[in-house]
Motif scaffolding. Structure first.
Motif, PDB file in Angstrom:
ATOM      1  N   ALA A 277      14.154  48.599  15.151  1.00 52.11           N
ATOM      2  CA  ALA A 277      15.115  49.413  15.901  1.00 52.11           C
ATOM      3  C   ALA A 277      16.524  49.288  15.340  1.00 52.11           C
ATOM      4  N   CYS A 278      16.800  48.226  14.573  1.00 54.02           N
ATOM      5  CA  CYS A 278      18.145  47.964  14.043  1.00 54.02           C
ATOM      6  C   CYS A 278      18.174  48.003  12.519  1.00 54.02           C
ATOM      7  N   ASN A 279      17.130  48.579  11.910  1.00 55.11           N
ATOM      8  CA  ASN A 279      17.028  48.689  10.445  1.00 55.11           C
ATOM      9  C   ASN A 279      17.195  47.330   9.767  1.00 55.11           C
ATOM     10  N   ALA A 280      16.674  46.298  10.421  1.00 61.37           N
ATOM     11  CA  ALA A 280      16.917  44.929   9.975  1.00 61.37           C
ATOM     12  C   ALA A 280      15.975  44.509   8.849  1.00 61.37           C
ATOM     13  N   THR A 281      16.463  43.583   8.017  1.00 64.69           N
ATOM     14  CA  THR A 281      15.676  42.955   6.969  1.00 64.69           C
ATOM     15  C   THR A 281      15.844  41.443   7.081  1.00 64.69           C
ATOM     16  N   TYR A 282      15.037  40.722   6.326  1.00 61.27           N
ATOM     17  CA  TYR A 282      15.122  39.266   6.337  1.00 61.27           C
ATOM     18  C   TYR A 282      16.142  38.778   5.301  1.00 61.27           C
ATOM     19  N   LYS A 283      16.633  37.576   5.533  1.00 62.49           N
ATOM     20  CA  LYS A 283      17.636  36.966   4.644  1.00 62.49           C
ATOM     21  C   LYS A 283      17.278  35.500   4.444  1.00 62.49           C
ATOM     22  N   THR A 284      17.017  35.110   3.190  1.00 61.40           N
ATOM     23  CA  THR A 284      16.686  33.711   2.912  1.00 61.40           C
ATOM     24  C   THR A 284      17.875  32.933   2.376  1.00 61.40           C
ATOM     25  N   GLY A 285      19.013  33.615   2.159  1.00 60.40           N
ATOM     26  CA  GLY A 285      20.211  32.927   1.699  1.00 60.40           C
ATOM     27  C   GLY A 285      21.196  33.887   1.058  1.00 60.40           C
ATOM     28  N   ILE A 286      22.154  33.330   0.331  1.00 61.99           N
ATOM     29  CA  ILE A 286      23.247  34.101  -0.266  1.00 61.99           C
ATOM     30  C   ILE A 286      23.351  33.763  -1.746  1.00 61.99           C
TER      31      ILE A 286
ATOM     32  N   LYS B 298       8.199  34.845   5.970  1.00 64.06           N
ATOM     33  CA  LYS B 298       7.142  34.526   6.934  1.00 64.06           C
ATOM     34  C   LYS B 298       5.890  34.093   6.175  1.00 64.06           C
ATOM     35  N   PRO B 299       5.488  32.829   6.283  1.00 61.99           N
ATOM     36  CA  PRO B 299       4.329  32.355   5.513  1.00 61.99           C
ATOM     37  C   PRO B 299       3.009  32.797   6.131  1.00 61.99           C
ATOM     38  N   ALA B 300       1.966  32.706   5.323  1.00 63.78           N
ATOM     39  CA  ALA B 300       0.612  32.944   5.830  1.00 63.78           C
ATOM     40  C   ALA B 300       0.257  31.878   6.857  1.00 63.78           C
ATOM     41  N   HIS B 301      -0.683  32.204   7.721  1.00 64.46           N
ATOM     42  CA  HIS B 301      -1.028  31.316   8.828  1.00 64.46           C
ATOM     43  C   HIS B 301      -1.506  29.958   8.335  1.00 64.46           C
ATOM     44  N   HIS B 302      -2.154  29.928   7.184  1.00 63.92           N
ATOM     45  CA  HIS B 302      -2.714  28.667   6.699  1.00 63.92           C
ATOM     46  C   HIS B 302      -1.684  27.785   5.997  1.00 63.92           C
ATOM     47  N   PHE B 303      -0.428  28.233   5.933  1.00 67.04           N
ATOM     48  CA  PHE B 303       0.638  27.422   5.328  1.00 67.04           C
ATOM     49  C   PHE B 303       1.481  26.860   6.463  1.00 67.04           C
ATOM     50  N   PRO B 304       1.222  25.606   6.866  1.00 70.45           N
ATOM     51  CA  PRO B 304       1.804  25.071   8.117  1.00 70.45           C
ATOM     52  C   PRO B 304       3.200  24.464   7.958  1.00 70.45           C
ATOM     53  N   PHE B 305       4.088  25.175   7.251  1.00 71.29           N
ATOM     54  CA  PHE B 305       5.444  24.670   7.056  1.00 71.29           C
ATOM     55  C   PHE B 305       6.439  25.765   7.420  1.00 71.29           C
ATOM     56  N   GLN B 306       7.515  25.364   8.057  1.00 65.70           N
ATOM     57  CA  GLN B 306       8.502  26.316   8.534  1.00 65.70           C
ATOM     58  C   GLN B 306       9.568  26.578   7.479  1.00 65.70           C
ATOM     59  N   LEU B 307      10.098  27.808   7.516  1.00 64.31           N
ATOM     60  CA  LEU B 307      11.190  28.194   6.640  1.00 64.31           C
ATOM     61  C   LEU B 307      12.286  28.817   7.487  1.00 64.31           C
ATOM     62  N   GLY B 308      13.513  28.320   7.371  1.00 58.59           N
ATOM     63  CA  GLY B 308      14.630  28.921   8.092  1.00 58.59           C
ATOM     64  C   GLY B 308      15.055  30.216   7.417  1.00 58.59           C
ATOM     65  N   TYR B 309      15.394  31.202   8.215  1.00 60.96           N
ATOM     66  CA  TYR B 309      15.855  32.463   7.638  1.00 60.96           C
ATOM     67  C   TYR B 309      16.777  33.171   8.613  1.00 60.96           C
ATOM     68  N   GLY B 310      17.606  34.024   8.062  1.00 60.04           N
ATOM     69  CA  GLY B 310      18.492  34.859   8.866  1.00 60.04           C
ATOM     70  C   GLY B 310      18.081  36.309   8.755  1.00 60.04           C
ATOM     71  N   TYR B 311      19.005  37.198   9.083  1.00 57.27           N
ATOM     72  CA  TYR B 311      18.704  38.631   9.082  1.00 57.27           C
ATOM     73  C   TYR B 311      19.879  39.424   8.515  1.00 57.27           C
ATOM     74  N   HIS B 312      19.567  40.622   8.032  1.00 59.12           N
ATOM     75  CA  HIS B 312      20.547  41.679   7.812  1.00 59.12           C
ATOM     76  C   HIS B 312      20.235  42.777   8.816  1.00 59.12           C
ATOM     77  N   PHE B 313      21.255  43.479   9.299  1.00 58.70           N
ATOM     78  CA  PHE B 313      21.027  44.455  10.370  1.00 58.70           C
ATOM     79  C   PHE B 313      22.217  45.384  10.487  1.00 58.70           C
ATOM     80  N   ASP B 314      22.007  46.479  11.186  1.00 58.87           N
ATOM     81  CA  ASP B 314      23.087  47.390  11.554  1.00 58.87           C
ATOM     82  C   ASP B 314      23.690  46.851  12.846  1.00 58.87           C
ATOM     83  N   SER B 315      24.911  46.344  12.783  1.00 60.92           N
ATOM     84  CA  SER B 315      25.505  45.670  13.945  1.00 60.92           C
ATOM     85  C   SER B 315      25.699  46.614  15.118  1.00 60.92           C
TER      86      SER B 315
END
Length: 504
Positions: free
Chosen positions: A70-79, A143-160
């Motif tokens: 709804a906000c044309n958002a994408t994922y962000k793993t860093g800068i 977003k990892p596959a279900h069988h990869f049990p480790f978390q990854l922090g991420y942010g977003y890009h979006f239309d504010s």
């Protein structure tokens, strides 16, 4: 007990505050109204976030499939930072968001940074040590596959603007009232507290608590309550921006790109429907027309009729964010330039921190001083990290960059961090000593300083021995590339969100 809250100003900050408090204090039957004028626009150019924004949507129980499409958002793993350094091999670097697999590779990075500062010729550029960097380079989603049990922090890009609209609609479901009106007067009582606001139709809006989301104007906190504003211009020179969108890219890279220009830097933020571009600069070194021309040249739009927006920024913070019966949130409380996309993070921390403080004080102002101190410390910590980007630059092509590199208006905290790094000390221990790792962890500081190539020059380095080469880079790279096999493409993950939205 607070029974009624009036929020002045919408936008992402106002509606985020409304949603958090409506959910948190639903059991208290608190009445919340947000007043804004449809005649007054919002700045609405903040299009990136830190990983903390995910915790906001999780807290609100809003699924990514519900809000991101709804906000044309994408994922962000860093800068990715480009051209901030002129050191050979260190012209670009990536600041990654944290991931659990980094627990394996980050110690090798810290160690190599340490021994390279001691003079050993080992690899210490940050880009090969972090999973998030690899994902961005290969356009893989976080977003990892279900069988990869480790978390990854991420942010977003979006239309504010669309995020503000989405949160407005969600707040309505929680019972937040919306009043479309222009405020013409702020009335104080005999003790100097805000008693009510007056609309242009002389409608009084009374409340127990007022939240100022009126932007840089600070209508309640600065104009009515006269809370002083502390300017950061002595070490953050940028006060202006010019913004210009371009067409969407075929391949959407999950990263913000910050490229150094003549008198500031340019952002590139990929959304689903377009790319957001902007040039953040100092008006003391560059006119608005010159900034627009430079941005158009970089985007190959010099001869094309693409509309732009010119903005002024008020960089600094309030002396107090909670004063009397008023809480300042968003631009009204302060702003640190958008280099690390911290604006919404500061909004989130302010609102949640206020709620925790006032509850701890049994809905009195008993914890007010502690709250203000905490938020000020966060602002100062963010400022130090961003100031460091400018202070350690090695560009000499313009007066702007030379002045930044020679600027000694530094906090004691930043000065001590730089002394430890240059002196070959243990940076992690210094961060722990100063108790600032909760703002930016050791990995972030290492990536910044190593990413700029702040090491002895190549002719000063020695080959090193087996102790210096404790970690083998091929093992690190092999580990990260194999972890990345558990992640699908960024485009595929965005398409999955759309598919989920259609069946919700």
């Amino acid at each position: 007990m607070i029974k009624k809250i009036v929020i002045l100003g919408g936008g992402t900050a106002g509606w985020m505050a409304a949603n958090i408090l409506a959910k948190r204090w639903a059991k208290y039957s608190v009445e919340i109204a947000l007043v804004e004028s449809s005649d007054i626009g919002i700045i609405g150019v903040g299009e990136g976030s830190t990983p903390q924004l995910k915790s906001f949507f999780d807290y609100m129980e809003i699924a990514e499939a519900e809000w991101m499409p709804a906000c044309n958002a994408t994922y962000k793993t860093g800068i990715r930072f480009c051209n901030w350094s002129t050191k050979p091999g260190f012209e670009n670097y990536f600041h990654p968001f944290p991931a659990q697999p980094d627990d394996y590779s980050a110690p090798a990075f810290f160690y190599n940074c340490f021994v390279r500062r001691k003079g050993a010729d080992v690899y210490a550029h940050p880009d090969k040590f972090f999973l998030a960097t690899y994902l961005a380079k290969h356009q893989l989603g976080p977003k990892p596959a279900h069988h990869f049990p480790f978390q990854l922090g991420y942010g977003y890009h979006f239309d504010s603007s669309l995020v503000g609209l989405f949160l407005k609609q969600h707040a309505a479901k929680l019972g937040v009232a919306h009043i479309d009106a222009r405020i013409t007067e702020v009335k104080l009582d005999a003790q100097g507290y805000i008693s009510h606001l007056l609309t242009e139709n002389q409608q009084p809006l009374a409340a127990d608590l007022f939240i100022d989301c009126s932007g840089f104007a600070g209508v309640l906190i600065q104009q009515a309550l006269k809370v002083p504003f502390i300017n950061f211009s002595s070490n953050l020179f940028n006060d202006s921006a010019v913004v210009m969108p371009t067409s969407a890219a075929m391949d959407i890279t999950p990263q913000t790109t910050a490229t150094a220009l003549n008198a500031g830097w340019m952002w590139n933020i990929p959304l689903v429907n377009r790319i957001g571009n902007g040039y953040v600069y100092s008006s003391n070194y560059l006119s608005a027309d010159m900034a627009e021309t430079e941005l158009r040249q970089k985007l190959n739009l010099l001869d094309k009729d693409v509309p732009v927006r010119h903005l002024k920024m008020k960089v600094g913070r309030l002396q107090h964010h909670w004063a009397k019966n008023c809480l300042a949130v968003g631009l009204s409380q302060g702003f640190i330039e958008p280099l690390e996309a911290t604006a919404l993070h500061l909004v989130q921390e302010t609102v949640l921190g206020f709620a925790e403080a006032i509850e701890l004080g049994d809905f009195t102002d008993r914890e007010q001083a502690n709250f203000n101190r905490s938020i000020n410390q966060r602002f100062e910590a963010v400022r130090d990290y961003i100031v460091c980007h400018y202070r350690v630059n090695s560009r000499t092509d313009t007066q702007y960059w030379r002045d930044n590199a020679n600027n000694n208006s530094l906090s004691d905290s930043l000065r001590e961090l730089l002394q430890v790094w240059v002196g070959g000390g243990n940076l992690t221990q210094e961060i722990e000593r100063q108790k600032i790792g909760c703002y930016y962890p050791s990995a972030s500081w290492h990536c910044l300083l190593a990413g700029y190539g702040l090491f002895p020059t190549q002719d000063q380095l020695l080959p090193g021995n087996e102790v210096a080469h404790k970690y083998k880079m091929e093992n690190i790279e092999n580990f990260i590339s194999r972890c990345a096999l558990n992640f699908s493409s960024h485009r595929e993950q965005l398409n999955d969100l759309v598919a989920k939205q259609q069946v919700m």
